[in-house]
Enzyme design. Structure first.
Site, short mmCIF file in Angstrom:
data_model
loop_
_atom_site.label_atom_id
_atom_site.label_comp_id
_atom_site.label_asym_id
_atom_site.label_seq_id
_atom_site.Cartn_x
_atom_site.Cartn_y
_atom_site.Cartn_z
N ARG A 13 0.92 -1.19 0.11
CA ARG A 13 -0.19 -0.19 0.07
C ARG A 13 0.74 1.32 -0.03
NH1 ARG A 13 -3.39 -3.94 2.84
NH2 ARG A 13 -1.98 -3.40 4.58
N GLU A 36 5.68 -11.34 14.07
CA GLU A 36 5.18 -11.89 15.24
C GLU A 36 5.60 -13.43 15.43
OE1 GLU A 36 0.99 -11.91 17.78
OE2 GLU A 36 1.07 -10.91 15.94
#
Length: 184
Positions: free
Chosen positions: A67, A104
């Protein structure tokens, strides 16, 4: 729009999608900002007006996959400077430099063409959102490997509770974001 501050006006057009991509995550979807031509223009102008300032004006804009490409390319065009994409590994055809960063669960790698920027160039690094800050940190390291100076990191949304913006500021990167959202 006259009564609303630009940030509040734009914030009204962020869609929150609960439990995506995982349960408990509040996904901040920026695509509604892009769909409405007036909102898209207000969004881009918020960045362009800031970076028109000679003290902040970059020589080149670098956008983070994916993006950041949308924002970065339009901002670069409006500032009349070049644009360089920082891609996920394996997408660029020419000689690249790469930088890995932790996610993560696991890690990821981003790449930049070795000739994308030159020593001494001032680069604005842009993405849609700052969460943990890992992608922006890796993008900055890539640009610095090639001798460029990242003058600022910019994004539409900061998720301060995830700690990324603080990590980036602690590393010495100046940040500019249009809005904060609490929660994840």
């Amino acid at each position: 729009m006259h009564d609303l501050h630009v940030h509040d006006y734009l914030k009204q057009h962020i869609r929150t999608v609960p439990d995506w991509p995982a349960p408990g995550v509040q996904f901040r979807d920026i695509t509604p900002l892009l769909q409405n031509p007036q909102v898209f223009r207000v969004l881009i102008d918020a960045f362009v007006h800031r970076y028109m300032d000679p003290a902040l004006r970059p020589d080149v804009v670098a956008g983070l996959d994916a993006r950041g490409f949308i924002l970065g390319a339009v901002v670069a065009y409006e500032l009349n400077v070049g644009f360089v994409p920082i891609r996920k590994k394996g997408k660029l055809p020419f000689t690249t430099v790469e930088e890995s960063y932790e996610l993560e669960y696991g890690s990821a790698t981003v790449e930049l063409h070795a000739d994308a920027v030159h020593p001494g160039q001032r680069v604005l690094l842009i993405d849609d959102l700052i969460a943990t800050g890992g992608t922006m940190m890796a993008g900055r390291r890539l640009l610095e490997k090639l001798g460029a100076t990242v003058t600022e990191g910019a994004a539409i949304v900061d998720l301060p509770e995830l700690g990324g913006s603080q990590r980036l500021r602690d590393s010495g990167l100046q940040l500019f974001t249009l809005m904060d959202f609490s929660g994840h």
